[in-house]
Design a protein around this motif. Sequence first.
Motif, PDB file in Angstrom:
ATOM      1  N   LEU A 176     -14.905 -12.922  19.823  1.00 28.21           N
ATOM      2  CA  LEU A 176     -13.583 -13.182  19.239  1.00 28.21           C
ATOM      3  C   LEU A 176     -13.037 -11.909  18.601  1.00 28.21           C
ATOM      4  CD1 LEU A 176     -11.616 -15.611  19.020  1.00 28.21           C
ATOM      5  CD2 LEU A 176     -12.369 -15.847  16.651  1.00 28.21           C
ATOM      6  N   PHE A 177     -13.892 -11.215  17.868  1.00 29.49           N
ATOM      7  CA  PHE A 177     -13.486  -9.944  17.243  1.00 29.49           C
ATOM      8  C   PHE A 177     -13.045  -8.941  18.311  1.00 29.49           C
ATOM      9  CE2 PHE A 177     -15.147  -5.633  16.348  1.00 29.49           C
ATOM     10  CZ  PHE A 177     -14.256  -5.248  15.356  1.00 29.49           C
ATOM     11  N   VAL A 178     -13.904  -8.728  19.319  1.00 25.34           N
ATOM     12  CA  VAL A 178     -13.585  -7.728  20.346  1.00 25.34           C
ATOM     13  C   VAL A 178     -12.328  -8.143  21.105  1.00 25.34           C
ATOM     14  CG1 VAL A 178     -14.420  -6.539  22.414  1.00 25.34           C
ATOM     15  CG2 VAL A 178     -15.999  -7.011  20.540  1.00 25.34           C
ATOM     16  N   SER A 179     -12.183  -9.432  21.370  1.00 25.86           N
ATOM     17  CA  SER A 179     -11.009  -9.887  22.126  1.00 25.86           C
ATOM     18  C   SER A 179      -9.718  -9.672  21.338  1.00 25.86           C
ATOM     19  CB  SER A 179     -11.159 -11.352  22.518  1.00 25.86           C
ATOM     20  OG  SER A 179     -11.000 -12.204  21.398  1.00 25.86           O
ATOM     21  N   ALA A 180      -9.798  -9.802  20.020  1.00 25.98           N
ATOM     22  CA  ALA A 180      -8.598  -9.549  19.201  1.00 25.98           C
ATOM     23  C   ALA A 180      -8.236  -8.072  19.269  1.00 25.98           C
ATOM     24  CB  ALA A 180      -8.854  -9.975  17.753  1.00 25.98           C
ATOM     25  N   LYS A 181      -9.257  -7.214  19.187  1.00 20.57           N
ATOM     26  CA  LYS A 181      -8.997  -5.760  19.209  1.00 20.57           C
ATOM     27  C   LYS A 181      -8.496  -5.306  20.577  1.00 20.57           C
ATOM     28  CE  LYS A 181     -10.167  -5.529  15.009  1.00 20.57           C
ATOM     29  NZ  LYS A 181      -9.038  -5.515  14.049  1.00 20.57           N
ATOM     30  N   ILE A 182      -8.985  -5.953  21.651  1.00 21.07           N
ATOM     31  CA  ILE A 182      -8.498  -5.631  22.999  1.00 21.07           C
ATOM     32  C   ILE A 182      -7.068  -6.147  23.178  1.00 21.07           C
ATOM     33  CG2 ILE A 182      -8.789  -6.302  25.436  1.00 21.07           C
ATOM     34  CD1 ILE A 182     -10.716  -4.106  24.681  1.00 21.07           C
ATOM     35  N   SER A 183      -6.834  -7.397  22.734  1.00 21.38           N
ATOM     36  CA  SER A 183      -5.535  -8.039  22.989  1.00 21.38           C
ATOM     37  C   SER A 183      -4.393  -7.312  22.295  1.00 21.38           C
ATOM     38  CB  SER A 183      -5.576  -9.497  22.517  1.00 21.38           C
ATOM     39  OG  SER A 183      -6.436 -10.242  23.326  1.00 21.38           O
ATOM     40  N   GLN A 184      -4.631  -6.789  21.112  1.00 25.66           N
ATOM     41  CA  GLN A 184      -3.527  -6.169  20.387  1.00 25.66           C
ATOM     42  C   GLN A 184      -2.968  -4.961  21.145  1.00 25.66           C
ATOM     43  OE1 GLN A 184      -6.015  -4.876  16.824  1.00 25.66           O
ATOM     44  NE2 GLN A 184      -4.478  -3.254  16.798  1.00 25.66           N
ATOM     45  N   PHE A 185      -3.821  -4.346  22.014  1.00 32.99           N
ATOM     46  CA  PHE A 185      -3.346  -3.225  22.843  1.00 32.99           C
ATOM     47  C   PHE A 185      -2.965  -3.684  24.253  1.00 32.99           C
ATOM     48  CE2 PHE A 185      -6.315  -1.006  19.855  1.00 32.99           C
ATOM     49  CZ  PHE A 185      -5.338  -0.303  19.169  1.00 32.99           C
ATOM     50  N   ALA A 186      -3.722  -4.654  24.791  1.00 30.72           N
ATOM     51  CA  ALA A 186      -3.519  -5.050  26.193  1.00 30.72           C
ATOM     52  C   ALA A 186      -2.122  -5.623  26.424  1.00 30.72           C
ATOM     53  CB  ALA A 186      -4.576  -6.078  26.597  1.00 30.72           C
ATOM     54  N   LEU A 187      -1.536  -6.182  25.377  1.00 27.20           N
ATOM     55  CA  LEU A 187      -0.242  -6.842  25.528  1.00 27.20           C
ATOM     56  C   LEU A 187       0.940  -5.891  25.363  1.00 27.20           C
ATOM     57  CD1 LEU A 187      -1.353  -9.985  23.563  1.00 27.20           C
ATOM     58  CD2 LEU A 187      -0.323 -10.092  25.838  1.00 27.20           C
ATOM     59  N   LEU A 188       0.663  -4.642  25.012  1.00 21.64           N
ATOM     60  CA  LEU A 188       1.754  -3.690  24.750  1.00 21.64           C
ATOM     61  C   LEU A 188       1.693  -2.531  25.748  1.00 21.64           C
ATOM     62  CD1 LEU A 188       1.468  -3.577  20.852  1.00 21.64           C
ATOM     63  CD2 LEU A 188       2.985  -4.992  22.248  1.00 21.64           C
ATOM     64  N   PRO A 189       2.847  -2.008  26.170  1.00 21.45           N
ATOM     65  CA  PRO A 189       2.829  -0.936  27.181  1.00 21.45           C
ATOM     66  C   PRO A 189       2.060   0.303  26.714  1.00 21.45           C
ATOM     67  CG  PRO A 189       5.073  -1.364  26.361  1.00 21.45           C
ATOM     68  CD  PRO A 189       4.206  -2.435  25.827  1.00 21.45           C
ATOM     69  N   GLN A 190       2.116   0.612  25.414  1.00 18.33           N
ATOM     70  CA  GLN A 190       1.396   1.793  24.911  1.00 18.33           C
ATOM     71  C   GLN A 190      -0.114   1.627  25.078  1.00 18.33           C
ATOM     72  OE1 GLN A 190       3.657   0.039  23.244  1.00 18.33           O
ATOM     73  NE2 GLN A 190       5.147   1.354  22.229  1.00 18.33           N
ATOM     74  N   GLY A 191      -0.592   0.378  25.091  1.00 16.84           N
ATOM     75  CA  GLY A 191      -2.025   0.129  25.206  1.00 16.84           C
ATOM     76  C   GLY A 191      -2.528   0.038  26.628  1.00 16.84           C
ATOM     77  N   ARG A 192      -1.587  -0.102  27.596  1.00 20.65           N
ATOM     78  CA  ARG A 192      -2.011  -0.297  28.990  1.00 20.65           C
ATOM     79  C   ARG A 192      -2.627   0.975  29.580  1.00 20.65           C
ATOM     80  NH1 ARG A 192      -3.488  -4.832  29.791  1.00 20.65           N
ATOM     81  NH2 ARG A 192      -4.229  -3.818  31.658  1.00 20.65           N
TER      82      ARG A 192
END
Length: 244
Positions: A176-192
């Motif tokens: 859950l922790f890792v998924s939150a840290k991944i999701s906060q970037f995965a959903l934004l173009p700067q994180g892709r």
Amino acid sequence: MKLTLKIWRQKNARAKGNFETYIMDNVSPEMAFLEMLDALNKKLVEEDKDPVAFDHDCREGICGSCGMYINGHPHGPVPSITTCHLSMRYFKDGETVWVEPWRARPFPVIKDLIVDRTAFDRIQVAGGFISINSGAAPDANSVLIPKRDSDKAFDAAICIGCGACVAACKNASAMLFVSAKISQFALLPQGRIEAKERVRAMIDAMDAAGFGNCSNTGACEAECPKDIKLENIARLNREFYKAF
Ligand code: SF4
Ligand code: FES
């Protein structure tokens, strides 16, 4: 209120711990749980005894350091709040309150209620950042992002890294922790841009730290003080499959 506290005492990571009993008189329902522990520690110091070691910093629900098990729940029995936001009005006169540290092999006890959560830091260092120049505020405003995505990214970004999800999980999974840290970037173009490297590195660091696998029980979501959702774990899995 008069409370009987059963608190886990353990000198260091190698020592064998045990529950000690403390009687607290005159506990006000207006007190915060950590203030009640402060009052206990003042009493212990006055009696020339070792105070109970517990972690805390902001006491505002944002730093994630105040994790402890209270009556069988990470951060206590009230949903969606941290220990520092837990009020004594949720306890009854005469109640026995059990207080323990997180119990997970990757979080060894340092002393009493304090555990070593540097395993989370290692996961963050592995990929929980962006290294591109994302510009200044006007540049950010010129990149249009669907409201649904920015809301979901923000909801993931409020993870405070407390570790309650690991403590609640029978597998000591950090998904859950890792998924939150991944999701906060995965959903934004700067994180892709670095998405593939990020998810591979963070999963590797998670596995190296010895966290268990997710078996979709959902205890993490139920106990998370910031209501991080299981759908982030589904997104983490999709990101991981796409990274090869
Ligand atoms: S996902 Fe929730 S329980 Fe886990 S570290 Fe983040 S805020 Fe704490
Ligand atoms: S002390 Fe910072 S979240 Fe509780």
